[in-house]
Design a protein around this motif. Structure first.
Motif, PDB file in Angstrom:
ATOM      1  N   LEU A  46     -13.467  -5.314   4.322  1.00  0.00           N
ATOM      2  CA  LEU A  46     -14.519  -4.232   3.713  1.00  0.00           C
ATOM      3  C   LEU A  46     -14.642  -3.191   4.094  1.00  0.00           C
ATOM      4  O   LEU A  46     -14.166  -2.220   3.555  1.00  0.00           O
ATOM      5  CB  LEU A  46     -16.224  -4.788   3.731  1.00  0.00           C
ATOM      6  CG  LEU A  46     -17.117  -3.123   3.373  1.00  0.00           C
ATOM      7  CD1 LEU A  46     -16.862  -3.444   1.627  1.00  0.00           C
ATOM      8  CD2 LEU A  46     -18.393  -3.930   3.193  1.00  0.00           C
ATOM      9  N   GLY A  47     -14.618  -2.959   5.488  1.00  0.00           N
ATOM     10  CA  GLY A  47     -14.096  -1.469   6.396  1.00  0.00           C
ATOM     11  C   GLY A  47     -12.495  -1.510   5.435  1.00  0.00           C
ATOM     12  O   GLY A  47     -12.194  -0.186   5.300  1.00  0.00           O
ATOM     13  N   ASP A  48     -11.295  -2.124   5.953  1.00  0.00           N
ATOM     14  CA  ASP A  48     -10.155  -1.609   5.259  1.00  0.00           C
ATOM     15  C   ASP A  48     -10.267  -0.888   4.173  1.00  0.00           C
ATOM     16  O   ASP A  48      -9.278  -0.075   3.395  1.00  0.00           O
ATOM     17  CB  ASP A  48      -8.917  -2.976   5.356  1.00  0.00           C
ATOM     18  CG  ASP A  48      -8.845  -3.598   7.031  1.00  0.00           C
ATOM     19  OD1 ASP A  48      -8.937  -2.963   7.733  1.00  0.00           O
ATOM     20  OD2 ASP A  48      -8.149  -4.745   6.928  1.00  0.00           O
ATOM     21  N   SER A  49     -10.647  -1.955   3.046  1.00  0.00           N
ATOM     22  CA  SER A  49     -11.020  -1.393   1.483  1.00  0.00           C
ATOM     23  C   SER A  49     -11.524  -0.311   1.268  1.00  0.00           C
ATOM     24  O   SER A  49     -10.397   0.945   0.881  1.00  0.00           O
ATOM     25  CB  SER A  49     -11.089  -2.681   0.706  1.00  0.00           C
ATOM     26  OG  SER A  49     -10.617  -3.566   0.804  1.00  0.00           O
ATOM     27  N   LEU A  50     -12.363   0.209   1.752  1.00  0.00           N
ATOM     28  CA  LEU A  50     -12.899   1.500   1.979  1.00  0.00           C
ATOM     29  C   LEU A  50     -12.380   2.668   2.998  1.00  0.00           C
ATOM     30  O   LEU A  50     -12.776   3.425   1.871  1.00  0.00           O
ATOM     31  CB  LEU A  50     -14.358   1.362   2.593  1.00  0.00           C
ATOM     32  CG  LEU A  50     -16.052   0.485   2.020  1.00  0.00           C
ATOM     33  CD1 LEU A  50     -16.729   0.276   3.541  1.00  0.00           C
ATOM     34  CD2 LEU A  50     -15.849   0.855   1.214  1.00  0.00           C
ATOM     35  N   SER A  51     -11.378   1.973   3.467  1.00  0.00           N
ATOM     36  CA  SER A  51     -10.816   3.543   3.635  1.00  0.00           C
ATOM     37  C   SER A  51      -9.453   3.620   3.767  1.00  0.00           C
ATOM     38  O   SER A  51      -8.805   4.946   3.610  1.00  0.00           O
ATOM     39  CB  SER A  51     -10.461   2.698   5.694  1.00  0.00           C
ATOM     40  OG  SER A  51      -8.821   3.128   5.932  1.00  0.00           O
ATOM     41  N   ARG A  52      -8.885   2.255   2.776  1.00  0.00           N
ATOM     42  CA  ARG A  52      -8.073   2.779   1.341  1.00  0.00           C
ATOM     43  C   ARG A  52      -8.236   3.354  -0.108  1.00  0.00           C
ATOM     44  O   ARG A  52      -7.960   4.948   0.290  1.00  0.00           O
ATOM     45  CB  ARG A  52      -7.064   1.067   1.369  1.00  0.00           C
ATOM     46  CG  ARG A  52      -6.351   0.778   2.481  1.00  0.00           C
ATOM     47  CD  ARG A  52      -6.040  -0.524   1.388  1.00  0.00           C
ATOM     48  NE  ARG A  52      -5.072  -0.167   0.847  1.00  0.00           N
ATOM     49  CZ  ARG A  52      -3.849  -1.127   0.198  1.00  0.00           C
ATOM     50  NH1 ARG A  52      -4.633  -2.667   0.512  1.00  0.00           N
ATOM     51  NH2 ARG A  52      -3.038  -1.027  -0.399  1.00  0.00           N
ATOM     52  N   ILE A  53      -9.599   3.567  -0.306  1.00  0.00           N
ATOM     53  CA  ILE A  53     -10.228   4.112  -0.715  1.00  0.00           C
ATOM     54  C   ILE A  53     -10.139   5.621  -0.459  1.00  0.00           C
ATOM     55  O   ILE A  53     -10.353   6.467  -0.735  1.00  0.00           O
ATOM     56  CB  ILE A  53     -11.900   3.365  -1.337  1.00  0.00           C
ATOM     57  CG1 ILE A  53     -11.323   2.223  -2.329  1.00  0.00           C
ATOM     58  CG2 ILE A  53     -12.491   4.349  -2.590  1.00  0.00           C
ATOM     59  CD1 ILE A  53     -12.397   1.209  -2.593  1.00  0.00           C
ATOM     60  N   ALA A  54     -10.730   5.556   0.817  1.00  0.00           N
ATOM     61  CA  ALA A  54     -11.193   6.728   1.638  1.00  0.00           C
ATOM     62  C   ALA A  54      -9.988   8.084   1.249  1.00  0.00           C
ATOM     63  O   ALA A  54      -9.802   8.408   0.900  1.00  0.00           O
ATOM     64  CB  ALA A  54     -11.564   7.138   2.159  1.00  0.00           C
ATOM     65  N   ARG A  55      -9.046   6.800   1.966  1.00  0.00           N
ATOM     66  CA  ARG A  55      -7.364   7.576   2.109  1.00  0.00           C
ATOM     67  C   ARG A  55      -6.701   8.412   0.501  1.00  0.00           C
ATOM     68  O   ARG A  55      -6.339   9.283   0.423  1.00  0.00           O
ATOM     69  CB  ARG A  55      -6.111   7.171   2.795  1.00  0.00           C
ATOM     70  CG  ARG A  55      -5.176   7.813   2.955  1.00  0.00           C
ATOM     71  CD  ARG A  55      -4.045   6.030   4.275  1.00  0.00           C
ATOM     72  NE  ARG A  55      -4.171   5.369   3.607  1.00  0.00           N
ATOM     73  CZ  ARG A  55      -4.231   4.274   3.783  1.00  0.00           C
ATOM     74  NH1 ARG A  55      -5.028   4.615   4.584  1.00  0.00           N
ATOM     75  NH2 ARG A  55      -3.977   3.342   3.408  1.00  0.00           N
ATOM     76  N   GLN A  56      -6.994   7.243  -0.258  1.00  0.00           N
ATOM     77  CA  GLN A  56      -6.605   7.613  -1.980  1.00  0.00           C
ATOM     78  C   GLN A  56      -7.304   8.298  -2.575  1.00  0.00           C
ATOM     79  O   GLN A  56      -7.014   9.825  -3.587  1.00  0.00           O
ATOM     80  CB  GLN A  56      -6.995   6.485  -2.796  1.00  0.00           C
ATOM     81  CG  GLN A  56      -5.836   6.824  -3.652  1.00  0.00           C
ATOM     82  CD  GLN A  56      -5.799   5.282  -4.251  1.00  0.00           C
ATOM     83  OE1 GLN A  56      -5.763   4.035  -4.013  1.00  0.00           O
ATOM     84  NE2 GLN A  56      -6.132   5.597  -6.026  1.00  0.00           N
TER      85      GLN A  56
END
Length: 810
Positions: A46-56
């Motif tokens: 979950l942390g990885d996905s949220l970080s990628r969404i935040a970055r994008q």
């Protein structure tokens, strides 16, 4: 618990540290809030996905580290807005997503067994609003005022105008009167246009328009005392329901009602502090703190505070306010929520009624002069106003299942105030019998009121189908108790003042007690409503049985008038919903208001019947998307059983008067790209159709026939001026009669307003959450008479006033 601040590219650091301070990010308001993007993220931590969404998407996420441990994110693949993508990743995680006013995402644990928090989503990617909650921008799409259920505005078969908190802030409104200046069909000119101790609104030609707080009646006993005043900073929205509202609310006048929707606790932490200065040495401060108390967010709080002080347009006049409004919500499950609410307010002012003669304000006097609009016509050692106001109550909501919901609301309102001042009565008559229009007589008054109101409302909402018909049935019972205690000390026509060279006179007369009342009004009601949907048709049916009791005690004359009334009112409306957002409708609604007294004994002496109203309305609403709403309506209201003089027995009144209002109202609100705009137009054709006071056939002086308004704001997001939002507005009021005899008119006028707002995050990311705004009302400082209602009842409009505000959100 410490929170992680996850921003693009910092996942590894974020999941290992207990706290990471955010690097502030200035979002581009034009693209990140509403635009959709393509996502192709596989299922992952979950942390990885949220970080990628935040970055994008350029977002910031504040999250307790423990919430992420061991949790997996669902795949996110497709075209989504940033919020939709985040919620897609959170599916099945047991976590919910909220957004602070500053744009930061926050996670919270959903109650055990709660449904997946994917959030209600519109086709344009924005989350839908709650009829009881805040609105982002100027365009509200849902309302609970007209139906006591969470209903799309396009399905309501009456006009509903909503003024949001964002509109109030952008236009710099200090009170309810100023907040409604751009709303069609209402009149806010006159005494309360520039005297801030009270709000008195006219709707569709009828006054006063009764006020409600979260659906609970606010006592009214006159604009110079006895009524509470709700500060707009404590509100999420102001909803104006046009036409009769007795089916759901009981005793009311037929022009409409105004419901003030309070701020309530939120499950995401948000904080705001404000400070401002303005014209006439005004200074103000406010704060608004809210958020969860426990980790599960079953308890949440909100604390709103306001303090202001300063002068007014009129010399020697001024006012101050301090208020505190705490509230607490307990939501042990997603099906139950109990909110307890309080508001404690203290107002102190040096007011001047300044009701001026038409000769000297509207027209020059015999010497060619006009009274200055800042003239103080009182005695600064006498004029005084204090108000202690308390509101206590609770709201309980419990959903038994998806089809049955119970609501209970209770309010106690206490207003204790005292008004001391003067009002002009007539010109001085010289010894030779001539009129001296440079001097006027005054009444010196000391009015003391202590008013309380209890309101209690219970209802059950049922959703079910009968064949092809979808029903939303509301059945309820309510109770209202209003007690008014009034002492009026008056000294009539004793204090003379020079109108064109007034000085700070020290008057010596002492008013004596001439009026002492103890009045009691009680209402009990049972109501039933069914909103029936069949394909694209929505039929709204409502009926109510009311029992009203009035007990008026004149404690000086030692007399008592009691009266009981029973009345059934009804409403019916039909709306057709097209596939492209157009919703034409037609409706009929009724109102009633008890009238105390009786006819002449020679006519049988029977008690007066309630004043009754009925409205026919035909309209259309158009909502092509969630950021645009256009409405148009034509209506006719007839008010009958109005008191007028008895021709044969002039010492009594007869109940044979009638007022008829017809009109057209148009309103447009929209956010198109970087532009927010609103426009309104109203035409009112209101007459005394039956009267024995000599005004039969005359136009109603309560409201000018024509009015219009327009406001546009442009958000600059690129270039050197990025972060700047200039806005400008214009308010037009047409010619109108100044008395019921229609002997003179007030001229038309246009007033311009402007606002300049700047988001300092565009200047430097370190300033994220900090905003500055400059608001100017009556930009070109036009001198005008805003309205008159009799020969000595003319009022100047507000002169140019400016305020500079700074706010910080985090």
């Amino acid at each position: 618990m410490p929170h992680l601040m996850i921003r693009p590219g910092l996942l590894a650091l974020a999941v290992s540290m207990t706290t990471l301070m955010p690097l502030a990010h200035a979002d581009s308001a034009a693209d990140t809030r509403t635009a959709t993007q393509a996502f192709d993220l596989p299922a992952a931590a979950l942390g990885d996905s949220l970080s990628r969404i935040a970055r994008q998407t350029g977002r910031i996420l504040s999250v307790p580290p423990a919430l992420l441990q061991g949790k997996r994110a669902a795949a996110v693949q497709g075209e989504f807005s940033p919020e939709q993508a985040a919620r897609q990743a959170l599916a099945g995680s047991g976590l919910g997503l909220t957004t602070t006013p500053g744009g930061t995402w926050s996670l919270y644990p959903l109650p055990e067994g709660a449904a997946l928090d994917i959030g209600p989503i519109n086709v344009d990617g924005q989350t839908t609003e709650d009829a009881y909650g805040p609105v982002k921008g100027y365009v509200a799409t849902r309302s609970a005022t007209a139906s006591k259920t969470d209903t799309p505005i396009t399905e309501i078969p009456q006009t509903v105008n909503v003024v949001t908190a964002d509109q109030i802030k952008d236009q710099g409104a200090r009170n309810l009167t100023q907040a409604l200046r751009y709303t069609p069909g209402v009149n806010v000119n006159g005494f309360t246009d520039r005297n801030t101790i009270a709000d008195e609104i006219t709707s569709r030609g009828f006054a006063p328009t009764l006020l409600y707080l979260d659906g609970a009646y606010l006592p009214y006993a006159g604009s110079l005392g006895g009524a509470p005043q709700i500060d707009p900073y404590t509100l999420e929205r102001i909803e104006v329901l046009k036409g009769p509202a007795s089916v759901l609310y009981g005793q009311n006048q037929p022009g409409g009602m105004i419901n003030l929707v309070s701020k309530r606790p939120t499950q995401v932490a948000q904080h705001q502090v404000k400070f401002g200065v303005g014209s006439f040495d005004r200074v103000n401060g406010a704060f608004d703190f809210s958020g969860p108390i426990d980790e599960a967010a079953t308890l949440s709080y909100r604390l709103v505070g306001v303090a202001n002080d300063g002068g007014e347009q009129i010399k020697h006049a001024g006012d101050s306010r301090t208020l505190l409004a705490p509230s607490l919500t307990w939501a042990p499950t997603d099906a139950t929520a109990l909110t307890v609410y309080a508001q404690i307010q203290r107002d102190k002012a040096t007011p001047d009624y300044q009701s001026l003669p038409k000769i000297g304000s509207l027209y020059s006097n015999s010497e060619g002069h006009r009274i200055n609009r800042d003239a103080f016509l009182g005695d600064s050692s006498w004029n005084d106003y204090t108000r202690d106001q308390q509101v206590f109550g609770y709201d309980l909501v419990h959903a038994f299942n998806d089809s049955v919901k119970y609501r209970q609301t209770a309010r106690y309102i206490d207003v204790n105030d005292r008004y001391r001042g003067f009002y002009l009565t007539s010109f001085v008559i010289n010894a030779d019998g001539t009129t001296d229009d440079t001097r006027a007589k005054r009444n010196k008054v000391d009015w003391r009121q202590h008013n309380t109101a209890y309101t209690f409302d219970n209802n059950l909402e049922f959703k079910f189908n009968t064949g092809a018909l979808e029903h939303t049935v509301l059945t309820g019972a309510d109770y209202r108790n209003f007690t008014r205690r009034y002492q009026g000390y008056n000294l009539y026509n004793s204090e003379i003042i020079e109108l064109y060279n007034p000085t700070n006179y020290r008057t010596s007369g002492v008013p004596t007690l001439t009026t002492k009342w103890n009045n009691f009004v009680e209402q009990k009601g049972l109501y039933l409503q069914d909103q029936i949907r069949f394909n694209q048709f929505v039929l709204t049916l409502g009926g109510r049985e009311d029992w009203a009791e009035v007990d008026n005690k004149d404690q000086l004359a030692v007399t008592e008038d009691k009266q009981k009334d029973k009345k059934f009112t009804k409403r019916i409306g039909l709306t057709y919903l097209t596939d492209f957002g157009l919703a034409p409708y037609v409706s009929y609604a009724e109102s009633f208001l008890p009238t105390v007294g009786s006819a002449a004994p020679q006519r049988g002496g029977g008690a007066f019947k309630p004043v009754e109203g009925e409205q026919y309305e035909l309209g259309v609403k158009y909502q092509p998307n969630s950021t645009t709403l256009l409405t148009a309506a034509v209506y006719q209201i007839k008010q009958k059983n109005v008191l007028t003089g008895d021709v044969e027995y002039p010492e009594y009144q007869a109940q044979v008067g009638e007022v008829r209002s017809r009109g057209i109202e148009l309103e447009a609100k929209s956010s198109i790209g970087n532009v927010d705009l609103l426009a309104s137009l109203g035409y009112l054709d209101s007459f005394y159709t039956k009267s024995t006071y000599g005004d039969q056939g005359n136009r109603n002086e309560q409201q000018a026939p024509w009015s219009a308004g327009a406001w546009v704001a442009y958000h600059l997001t690129e270039g050197a001026l990025a972060g700047l939002t200039p806005a400008v507005g214009a308010r037009y009021t047409g010619r109108g009669y100044g008395d019921s005899s229609n002997t003179f008119k007030t001229p038309a006028f246009v007033v311009y307003d402007a606002t300049l707002n700047y988001d300092l995050a565009f200047l430097d990311p370190a300033f994220k959450g900090l905003q500055a705004s400059l608001n100017v009302q009556n930009l070109f400082d036009r001198t005008y008479v805003s309205s008159c209602n009799y020969n000595f009842g003319c009022y100047y409009g507000q002169e140019r006033t400016a305020s500079l505000q700074m706010s910080y959100d985090w």
